[in-house]
Design an enzyme around this catalytic site. Structure first.
Site, PDB file in Angstrom:
ATOM      1  N   ARG A  54      16.061  54.249 -21.669  1.00 16.61           N
ATOM      2  CA  ARG A  54      16.814  54.172 -22.916  1.00 16.61           C
ATOM      3  C   ARG A  54      16.976  55.561 -23.523  1.00 16.61           C
ATOM      4  NH1 ARG A  54      14.455  52.508 -26.744  1.00 16.61           N
ATOM      5  NH2 ARG A  54      12.325  52.287 -25.951  1.00 16.61           N
ATOM      6  N   LYS A 197      18.531  45.451 -24.496  1.00 17.63           N
ATOM      7  CA  LYS A 197      17.828  45.770 -25.732  1.00 17.63           C
ATOM      8  C   LYS A 197      18.746  45.736 -26.952  1.00 17.63           C
ATOM      9  CE  LYS A 197      13.664  46.219 -24.178  1.00 17.63           C
ATOM     10  NZ  LYS A 197      12.674  45.153 -24.496  1.00 17.63           N
ATOM     11  N   HIS A 216       8.797  40.864 -29.614  1.00 17.16           N
ATOM     12  CA  HIS A 216       8.847  41.616 -28.359  1.00 17.16           C
ATOM     13  C   HIS A 216       7.589  41.263 -27.581  1.00 17.16           C
ATOM     14  CE1 HIS A 216       8.829  45.748 -26.171  1.00 17.16           C
ATOM     15  NE2 HIS A 216       9.535  44.871 -25.498  1.00 17.16           N
ATOM     16  N   SER A 234       6.870  48.640 -23.119  1.00 18.53           N
ATOM     17  CA  SER A 234       7.103  48.745 -21.682  1.00 18.53           C
ATOM     18  C   SER A 234       5.952  49.489 -21.012  1.00 18.53           C
ATOM     19  CB  SER A 234       8.412  49.495 -21.413  1.00 18.53           C
ATOM     20  OG  SER A 234       9.505  48.773 -21.906  1.00 18.53           O
ATOM     21  N   LYS A 238       3.108  43.417 -19.997  1.00 20.03           N
ATOM     22  CA  LYS A 238       3.636  42.119 -20.446  1.00 20.03           C
ATOM     23  C   LYS A 238       4.142  41.285 -19.279  1.00 20.03           C
ATOM     24  CE  LYS A 238       6.890  43.033 -23.296  1.00 20.03           C
ATOM     25  NZ  LYS A 238       7.032  44.420 -22.809  1.00 20.03           N
ATOM     26  N   THR A 239       5.000  41.881 -18.474  1.00 22.39           N
ATOM     27  CA  THR A 239       5.610  41.140 -17.374  1.00 22.39           C
ATOM     28  C   THR A 239       4.566  40.766 -16.329  1.00 22.39           C
ATOM     29  OG1 THR A 239       7.714  42.278 -17.711  1.00 22.39           O
ATOM     30  CG2 THR A 239       7.369  41.222 -15.584  1.00 22.39           C
ATOM     31  N   ASP A 253       9.702  39.029 -21.983  1.00 17.75           N
ATOM     32  CA  ASP A 253       9.920  40.170 -22.873  1.00 17.75           C
ATOM     33  C   ASP A 253      10.340  39.836 -24.308  1.00 17.75           C
ATOM     34  OD1 ASP A 253       9.916  43.055 -23.064  1.00 17.75           O
ATOM     35  OD2 ASP A 253      12.091  42.964 -23.200  1.00 17.75           O
ATOM     36  N   ARG A 317      13.017  49.599 -11.869  1.00 11.90           N
ATOM     37  CA  ARG A 317      13.090  48.263 -12.461  1.00 11.90           C
ATOM     38  C   ARG A 317      13.688  47.243 -11.503  1.00 11.90           C
ATOM     39  NH1 ARG A 317      11.104  47.183 -17.866  1.00 11.90           N
ATOM     40  NH2 ARG A 317      10.911  49.212 -18.885  1.00 11.90           N
TER      41      ARG A 317
END
Length: 525
Positions: A54, A197, A216, A234, A238-239, A253, A317
């Site tokens: 980003r 996002k 989030h 990130s 989390k994933t 997410d 990713r």
């Protein structure tokens, strides 16, 4: 005066625009157009060029009579004028109209039908259109898709580069949100995550106005309907941690929490793949097959991905639909959470691997959002940097952070939720000295927390942070639980821990008056 709806309508309806192509059609188009290559498992691999993460300094919200008094303006939510937006919008639409092909997806954000957002995405790249098809919620039929009247439209032209001097941007790249016109304008960057996002930012604006908590976080649920939420930026896990073979995945997410329970905002997952292996993360590894998109992952001559290769970026990713996960819950809704996990990658190496938080501490740590910004997630970040990100997602919060913190506090109290702070970062020393927490230990601790086993044991209060640390956890070495015990240099630990404590206090000085009570009740004395 610019008629935005009419210009988008003409762009979408022109003969060379492909609307709602299937996955095979989009993969074929991407290969035909030279946008990517197939891996040995059938996934489509693409590169994003200069922008591999980003670009927050290039993100703006249009300042108008809708946004003016609602947005928390600042370095995150940068204002830009309607005139600048309109001029760029016309240029981008003209640019896309000159292309031989454009691609359109229509779908939804939000698995809760009462509050879902009808959306449309217009793409210059076919692989970007496959990406959004994976990440957003897909209509059941093409007929349903064509009947969608979008409330927000993303217009994405990666190869259109702005001129900062004449276009009023900070660089060639731009992500501009107009709440009034229902348009997100993206150009100059090929990083597909900007689309995902941007819609999340919109949902963080719309849902609280409807009395729904936007979050989030990832979420999963066990056979006993024990829902767990995982908050974190990130790279904090989390994933990975929500993709548990013993539990159904709700989403990885973005979620909402309403009167019925939690729901996924998305229809897919956007997983980091650096150092991915079938042994450590079999669910994610197995999801990267035909229909999935790999970003910036190098391939060998036979098309086999090298997940250890960081030559393009550490922020490699994979984007894949939820149904690529065998135990995904579809539709992605569930009841109220029993457990909340705050994930932090502590580069200081001083926070415990797991600690229990009361409601006041939970609000404090949620508003603090401490973690370490990991390499590759944003341009220019090459090694972990300590950072505070309100609500574990400040780059995506258009409203003041206390709005979300107070909503979470009320929900924790109402539904009697257990909250834990989990450090997936360093132990035995800070970055460069210590080592990362072992995934197997983190998984074990989280499973014990979700099962309720930890609540039956004894806790010891940490002297510096006031955190309640379990004395023992089945399957985890006892010496790992108290971080000071893992350091060879105890004085060094005290120095670093007190430094982090002061950073927490300094960070809270950035908030307004409503946060004072939160700091007094849940913060460090």
């Amino acid at each position: 005066m610019v008629n935005h709806s009419e210009l988008i309508s003409k762009l979408v309806s022109k003969d060379t625009t492909h609307v709602q192509l299937s996955t095979p059609q989009l993969v074929t188009a991407s290969l035909r157009r030279g946008e990517g290559a197939l891996t040995d498992t059938g996934a489509l691999r693409a590169e994003t060029g200069k922008y591999t993460g980003r670009s927050p300094k290039d993100r703006f919200i249009v300042e108008d009579n809708i946004s003016d008094h609602k947005i928390d303006w600042g370095t995150v939510n940068q204002p830009i004028s309607e005139e600048v937006f309109d001029n760029l919008f016309e240029k981008v639409v003209d640019y896309l109209n000159s292309k031989e092909e454009t691609f359109v997806f229509k779908g939804y954000a939000g698995a809760d039908e009462k509050t879902r957002l009808d959306l449309q995405v217009v793409n210059e790249f076919s692989w970007h259109n496959l990406f959004v098809q994976n990440l957003f919620i897909r209509p059941d039929t093409k007929e349903e898709a064509l009947n969608i009247d979008p409330k927000f439209t993303i217009v994405s032209a990666p190869n259109f580069k702005a001129d900062p001097e004449t276009d009023g941007t900070n660089s060639e790249a731009f992500v501009i949100i107009s709440l009034k016109k229902g348009i997100i304008l993206i150009g100059g960057t090929e990083y597909a995550g900007e689309m995902k996002k941007s819609i999340f930012s919109i949902m963080n604006y719309l849902l609280p106005e409807q009395g729904v908590m936007s979050m989030h976080c990832s979420a999963n649920v066990g056979e006993n309907k024990d829902v767990a939420l995982f908050f974190g930026l990130s790279g904090t896990g989390k994933t990975t941690l929500s993709a548990d073979p013993h539990r159904d995945l709700i989403g990885d997410d973005e979620h909402g929490w309403n009167d019925e329970g939690v729901f996924n905002i998305e229809g897919g997952c956007y997983a980091k793949t650096i150092d991915l292996s079938a042994e450590k993360e079999p669910e994610i590894h197995g999801a990267i097959r035909f229909g999935a998109v790999l970003e910036n992952v190098t391939l060998d001559e036979e098309g086999t991905p090298d997940y250890e290769d960081k030559s393009l970026t550490e922020n490699t990713r994979a984007a894949y639909p939820l149904h690529h996960i065998d135990n995904a819950r579809i539709p992605s809704v569930a009841g109220h959470p029993k457990t909340i996990i705050f994930l932090t990658a502590d580069a200081f190496g001083v926070l415990p691997p797991i600690s229990r938080l009361d409601r006041d501490q939970a609000m404090y740590h949620f508003l603090s959002g401490f973690t370490s910004k990991l390499a590759g997630t944003e341009r220019g970040v090459t090694e972990p940097q300590p950072v505070f990100s309100s609500c574990f997602g400040s780059p995506f919060l258009p409203l003041e952070a206390t709005v979300y913190a107070k909503m979470l506090g009320r929900l924790i109290e109402k539904h009697d939720v257990n909250v834990y702070l989990v450090n997936t970062g360093w132990t035995g020393g800070g970055y460069g000295v210590g080592r990362r927490m072992e995934l197997k230990h983190t998984r074990t601790m989280i499973r014990r927390a979700i099962s309720g086993e930890l609540e039956l044991g004894e806790f010891e209060k940490d002297e510096i942070f006031g955190l309640n640390i379990p004395n023992t956890i089945t399957g985890v070495p006892d010496e790992l639980l108290m971080p000071k015990n893992t350091w060879l240099d105890e004085d060094g630990y005290d120095e670093r821990a007190n430094k982090l404590k002061e950073l927490f206090k300094e960070n809270f000085e950035n908030f307004g008056g409503e946060s004072k009570e939160i700091a007094e009740k849940g913060g460090f004395q």
